[in-house]
Design an enzyme around this catalytic site. Structure first.
Site, short mmCIF file in Angstrom:
data_model
loop_
_atom_site.label_atom_id
_atom_site.label_comp_id
_atom_site.label_asym_id
_atom_site.label_seq_id
_atom_site.Cartn_x
_atom_site.Cartn_y
_atom_site.Cartn_z
N SER A 1 4.94 2.64 8.02
CA SER A 1 4.70 1.35 7.38
C SER A 1 5.99 0.82 6.78
CB SER A 1 3.63 1.50 6.30
OG SER A 1 3.35 0.26 5.70
N HIS B 1 0.81 -1.22 0.00
CA HIS B 1 0.00 0.00 0.00
C HIS B 1 0.84 1.27 0.00
CE1 HIS B 1 0.83 -0.78 4.31
NE2 HIS B 1 0.92 0.53 4.37
N ASP C 1 -0.19 -8.04 1.75
CA ASP C 1 0.03 -6.60 1.58
C ASP C 1 1.51 -6.30 1.49
OD1 ASP C 1 -0.58 -3.96 1.24
OD2 ASP C 1 -0.87 -3.53 3.36
#
Length: 1240
Positions: A211, A137, A159
């Site tokens: 992240s 993402h 992901d």
């Protein structure tokens, strides 16, 4: 050009090149010097030359080197008098991070690379195990030329994007690990806590842009990669990617987690889009533009970056707050107190400045949270923890917080306060009263609310204990920081203020306060209305003909059902609720340990509770037979314990399991009375039947000979020849009718056949010859096909060397002997460590306690209004006509009967739903897994995970193991189960969307944060009372709370076969049901040829002491004489006996004593030592302990249950009686024959 070096010594005089020199100067003789002095002089000259000639040039001009404390340069004397200006005050440096954090930051900086997007860092990519991992993402390019050129593969299920790093970087990558013991780990922002299979950090630590950062252990290994997170109370749960023991990637994402890429969230203000953390009017803030700031917050009410916008609006001033506590207090400077309706002000109903809006008592230990119309911790001019503020008519007033009091049946203890909320510890009561003293004035408000002390656990104590055991509980956090829950606010509606009206020159004049706006409404006789910011004179001549409303759009008030709503389209705002329920640990009482008394198959508990305590029991067999009772006074309870076991749980103590042993008071190997006592205690009914049978046989044996002899005596006295019309006895008549016979021998038979039937003679002769021919043919076939058959059997045996069936009982090992021709037997042991029945589940919905939201009603003066549809669960709207409301003592409207009120109400989740909710699952067929310990030969393998399905093989070293399937496809779970906290219940819940009011499922949603909320609470709006602005309603009680009261016993207390129910995932552990087939392929390397096996001679086994059905209660001695000293294995050929140790060193000459466990009264087992074998025999006594805390072995066979001594006594008893009977019958026959012959 660099400057020349500067000399610090005076220059030498110039030498005249034309001076006279003697061509033959006289030779000078050097003076004599000692060798040591000459050496010292040479050394001095060398040092002088080095200091004068080897001077380094001055360094080139350039930036100075960085130093912590630069040395001051020498300055001329005049410069010392002039002092330089004082340097600017430097900011205090932050404390240096700890050693682990420094190591973490060092490793992270070397192995983590930022991902750039539009010139800023959007996330991170890390290099782990020879691969680069990048969150899927996170958009952008890795800030490394080599890594940016790698072609990444996408794994959307995790992901992640990943790819192999170049060869030059593989030696410099991080290593990952699957070991994650509970504790603390490191990442970029400090410590990460790992508990209950979740990574959490304190709230506010980490966020957007983190992240892809790794989480490291103390050795610098990566345990997880962060993808995002979600706020859960005071902590933030991280969404991570980890690795399991097989190296497979696993994604763990909590509910409601958001990705942490640094994507800028935009907010809107009047068609202008701007970053939420940077409002367009910076550095303007609430203090400078209050109305515009509130409007900006209202327009972005649903934005997910609302918190950032609120924080920017509150903290926009440059003034630094003293502490973080005050920062969160400043959020409530956007709101003000208000006056609202109170049902009981001590004398009657009134409009109170401290009206109670809501009382919540969902925490344990008697803590309640009260929401009022007054505000706490705020003054009229700022933040002050020692003050509270309230509305004194139309003005706001502040007093000391010491004037506040809260009580139920007795005064409460004030724990904390903030905004509209009070946190108090209260004794039990049926009402809650909040009040304060303002000089001579006393204001109170009382509402009906049942406050009770909610204990934790299985003991109903009434006061918090001083010490005990920690159990999970619900508490209201004392922190005033952002906890993720909001209270809805809005700009207040218009309220008539008669103090703004006055008569001036026979006209009504409207006086406007400085900096304010007033809306007026006049009817004289025409209706005129408007808004003015300055004094205004109307044409009306009476004050009653006008209404003036002060427009207060600079402060929010709580969106209460006791306040009228503003006109037009009113937007809503929200502030954080300070005291929210969170999961915590509370100290609960621990009841006194029960006094335990053991008898034969009976458990006696003497209980002495200090308060009502729960006692639960269940059997560990197929029939759980659960019991559940509250013990309030000292009592004694008895329970029957069988060999299957019994589990009992007393109060908050952990559950205990006990098993019955085959104990007895007598001796199965003693005298008859001792044997009878032993078997009567063990098998009372069978013993009574056996004794009655023996007594009957003895009585018959005694009576029959006596009767026979009496009859014989009578026959002898009265012979047949003297008796007239005498008859022969039937027995003698039958004997006379028998015809005597005689059998011929073999030669006579053959002679008869030869003379009468020669064909049959030859047939009888050829039968032995045919049998001999058939046997020879069978032997020939064996020689031809035997080797091939043996090869096939050997191949089959190599594929699965051993197959068997073992009981599905944890802790009881299965032991066997695997034999191969030409090899020594190999000992095999398989023990179940843990078994799990894991069903496949589907979460249907979650349910929890609901909260009824009542917005401010819309009051339309002299007109009508109508309802509109809104997407709220269980939304109710109704318009009531003919209302005549008052507001704070004055009429709100001109008209009497033409006024209308639109009341609204709907249902939403309560704040406790995040920690106190139940999950409804549908359960389907699942899998069975087991953890086993395997030992074959000298190879031992611990904690091997296998699937019990009969298909999936498990690699155990060089062996291959297949287990299953279970003989019984059984599960303790029904088709529908409910998970509440740490307990699981079989419950037939309603389907999604079909919940009924007042029952389980009246509030349903897929997750705790989703918007698909369904509610059915039988919400009904009622007509408001005249003269009061409020929204009355009726509603069914919470079905979730009702279910919690009537939910019954959980599966952990009622599940049969001793199952232990666990969560994450839902599973049943250690269920002793059925049996498990096993098949193991043992490699050839585990076998030893017989020629290489050590030999032992002169074996003799002697059982010195033995107690059957006990934990290794047998002791045997084995005298040995091995050829050489080696460590050998002991192998049992029986299943009912277990050795405590299977390997031991044997000396040249001596004896070995070993312990064994048996369930037989007369153990007789063959023990093999290397290639030699010996049989161990002996007698075992019954165990002395009636009840033990471990499962004991029991035999079910009849022959094993009865001792040899009992059989011997029975044979003697039966044998003696039979002898008497036979002798009586013989004597009777002899006498009868004699009399018969005498008669005839």
């Amino acid at each position: 050009m660099f400057p020349y070096p500067t000399l610090n010594y005076p220059p030498m005089a110039p030498i005249n090149p034309m001076a006279y020199r003697d061509p033959n100067p006289p030779r000078q003789v050097a003076p004599f010097r000692p060798p040591l002095a000459a050496q010292i002089e040479d050394l001095r000259r060398s040092i002088a030359n080095l200091t004068l000639k080897q001077r380094a040039p001055n360094p080139p001009a350039g930036p100075p080197a960085k130093r912590k404390k630069p040395a001051p340069k020498p300055k001329p004397a005049q410069a010392k008098k002039k002092r330089p200006p004082p340097p600017a005050k430097k900011q205090k440096r932050k404390p240096k991070p700890g050693k682990r954090q420094r190591m973490c930051m060092k490793l992270e900086s070397d192995k983590t690379f930022p991902i750039m997007l539009n010139g800023q860092v959007n996330g991170y990519a890390c290099v782990v195990g020879g691969r680069v991992f990048k969150p899927l993402h996170v958009e952008g390019r890795i800030d490394n030329e080599q890594l940016a050129a790698i072609k990444l593969k996408k794994a959307s299920i995790y992901d992640l994007e990943y790819g192999d790093v170049p060869q030059c970087m593989k030696s410099d990558t991080l290593q990952y690990t699957s070991d994650k013991p509970p504790g603390f780990y490191n990442w970029h922002h400090g410590a990460v806590q790992y508990e209950n299979n979740r990574f959490t950090v304190p709230r506010g630590v980490g966020g957007k842009g983190d992240s892809g950062r790794p989480i490291l252990d103390n050795k610098g290994r990566v345990v997880a990669i962060v993808l995002g997170g979600v706020n859960e109370g005071s902590r933030t749960a991280l969404s991570v990617v980890t690795w399991n023991q097989k190296g497979v990637t696993v994604k763990d994402t909590p509910e409601g987690s958001e990705p942490w890429s640094l994507a800028t969230v935009m907010c809107v203000l009047a068609n202008i889009t701007f970053p939420c953390d940077q409002p367009p009017c910076m550095p303007c803030c609430y203090e400078k533009n209050p109305h515009e700031t509130l409007t900006m917050l209202e327009q972005n009410y649903d934005s997910r970056a609302y918190d950032q916008l609120l924080d920017a609006a509150v903290k926009c001033n440059a003034r630094r707050t003293r502490r973080d506590l005050d920062t969160h207090f400043t959020q409530y400077k956007l709101a003000r107190p208000y006056i609202a309706d109170c049902p009981n002000c001590g004398h009657s109903r009134c409009d109170s400045p401290i009206a109670i809006e809501e009382v919540r008592g969902d925490a344990h230990a008697g803590v309640i949270r009260i929401q009022t119309s007054a505000m706490f911790g705020l003054k009229t001019d700022g933040v002050d923890l020692a003050y509270m503020s309230f509305m004194n008519g139309k003005t706001q007033k502040s007093i000391k917080i010491d004037n506040l009091h809260v009580r139920t049946s007795a005064p409460c203890s004030l724990v904390s306060h903030h905004g509209y909320y009070i946190l108090a510890q209260c004794p039990p009561g049926d009402t809650v009263t909040v009040g304060f003293h303002d000089g001579p004035n006393r204001h109170t408000c009382t509402v009906a609310h049942k406050v009770e002390f909610r204990p934790v656990g299985r003991e109903k104590y009434r006061h918090p204990p001083e010490h005990g055991v920690e159990l999970p509980c619900n508490r209201y956090t004392h922190k005033r920081a952002d906890q993720g829950h909001y209270v809805e606010m809005h700009q207040p509606g218009l309220v008539a203020d008669h103090s703004l009206l006055s008569i001036h020159s026979a006209k009504v004049k409207i006086t406007v306060p400085s900096g304010a706006q007033v809306k007026y409404y006049c009817k004289c006789p025409d209706v005129r209305e408007g808004i003015t910011s300055s004094d205004h004179t109307t044409t009306c001549t009476d004050v009653k003909q006008c209404r003036a409303y002060l427009i207060g759009n600079k402060k929010w008030v709580y969106n209460s059902g006791r306040l009228p709503r503003g006109e037009g389209d009113t937007f809503k705002g929200k502030l954080h609720v300070p005291f929210v329920p969170v999961k915590a640990k509370c100290i609960a009482t621990l009841a006194p340990e029960p006094l335990v008394e053991h008898k034969h198959r009976t458990l006696i508990l003497h209980l002495h509770p200090d308060h009502p305590t729960l006692l639960t029991t269940r059997s560990l067999g197929s029939d759980a037979n659960p019991t559940r009772q509250w013990i309030e006074r000292p009592t004694t309870v008895n329970f029957t314990v069988t060999g299957e076991g019994l589990e009992y749980t007393w109060g908050n103590h952990p559950p205990k399991r006990v098993w019955a042993q085959e104990s007895g008071e007598g001796n199965p190997h003693g005298w008859p009375h001792e044997v009878v006592v032993y078997y009567y205690n063990r098998y009372p009914l069978t013993t009574i039947i056996g004794l009655c049978t023996c007594v009957a046989i003895i009585m018959v044996s005694c009576v029959h000979p006596c009767g026979s002899f009496a009859g014989l005596r009578n026959l002898c006295i009265t012979p047949y020849k003297l008796a007239p019309n005498a008859q022969v006895p039937i027995l003698l008549a039958l004997l006379c009718c028998i015809k005597p016979t005689r059998a011929d021998d073999t030669l006579q038979v053959l002679n008869y056949l030869w003379n009468n039937n020669q064909n049959f003679f030859w047939m009888q002769t050829l039968i032995p010859l045919a049998a001999l021919i058939v046997c020879m043919r069978i032997v020939r076939c064996l020689f031809c096909c035997g080797p091939a058959f043996l090869l096939v059997c050997g191949a089959w045996a190599a594929a699965y060397e051993h197959t068997a069936v073992m009981p599905n009982k944890v802790g009881i090992p299965y032991k066997a002997l695997v034999e191969r021709p030409g090899y020594a037997p190999v000992h095999l042991q398989i023990q179940l460590v843990n078994t799990s029945i894991i069903p496949s589940t589907n979460l249907e919905y979650i349910t929890c306690k609901y909260k009824t939201k009542v917005p401010s009603p819309v009051v339309k003066c002299c007109g009508a209004t109508q309802c509109t549809s809104k997407p709220h669960p269980d939304y109710q709207c109704q318009v009531f006509t003919g209302v005549y409301p008052f507001m704070w003592g004055g009429a709100y409207c001109f008209c009497d009967t033409e006024n209308t009120q639109m009341s609204e109400a709907y249902v939403e989740r309560s704040e406790e739903c995040s920690i106190d909710h139940a999950k409804a699952y549908k359960v389907h067929t699942g899998t069975v897994q087991a953890m086993v310990n395997i030992t074959y030969g000298s190879v031992s393998w611990r904690s091997a995970d296998v699937y019990v399905n009969g298909e999936t093989p498990a690699k155990i070293g060089d062996a291959k193991l297949i287990i299953g399937p279970l003989s019984s496809a059984w599960s303790p779970f029904d088709n529908k189960v409910v998970v509440y906290g740490h307990e699981v219940y079989n419950y037939d819940f309603p389907e999604y969307g079909t919940g009924k009011a007042g029952s389980f499922g009246d509030l349903q949603s897929r997750t705790s944060t989703s918007n698909d909320l369904y509610a059915n609470t039988n919400l009904k709006l009622q007509r408001p009372q005249a003269g009061i602005v409020h929204t009355p309603f009726t509603q069914a009680p919470s079905g979730f709370e009702r279910w919690k009261r009537d939910k019954g016993a959980p599966l952990n207390d009622v599940a049969p076969f001793g199952c232990s129910i666990a969560l994450e995932p839902l599973r049943a552990e250690n269920c002793a049901v059925g049996s498990i087939p096993i098949s193991i392929d043992i490699p050839d390397a585990a076998f030893t040829r017989i020629s290489e096996t050590p030999t032992v001679s002169d074996l003799e086994c002697k059982i010195t002491e033995c107690t059957y059905a006990s934990d290794f209660g047998g002791i045997a001695t084995l005298p040995t004489n091995p050829v050489k000293q080696e460590t050998v294995q002991f192998i049992l050929h029986q299943v009912l006996q277990l050795l405590k140790r299977m390997t031991s060193p044997l000396l040249r000459a001596g004896s070995f004593t070993f312990h064994f466990s048996t369930a037989n009264i007369h153990p007789a087992f063959k023990l093999q030592v290397c290639t030699s074998g010996v049989t161990c025999k002996g007698d075992c006594k019954p165990p002395k302990d009636h009840i033990v805390d471990y499962p004991a072995q029991h035999t079910e066979s009849f022959t094993s249950a009865i001792s040899a001594t009992a059989w011997s006594w029975l044979k003697v008893l039966v044998g003696g009686t039979s002898a008497f009977i036979v002798l009586g019958l013989i004597a009777t026959a002899v006498v009868a024959l004699v009399l018969f012959f005498h008669r005839h």
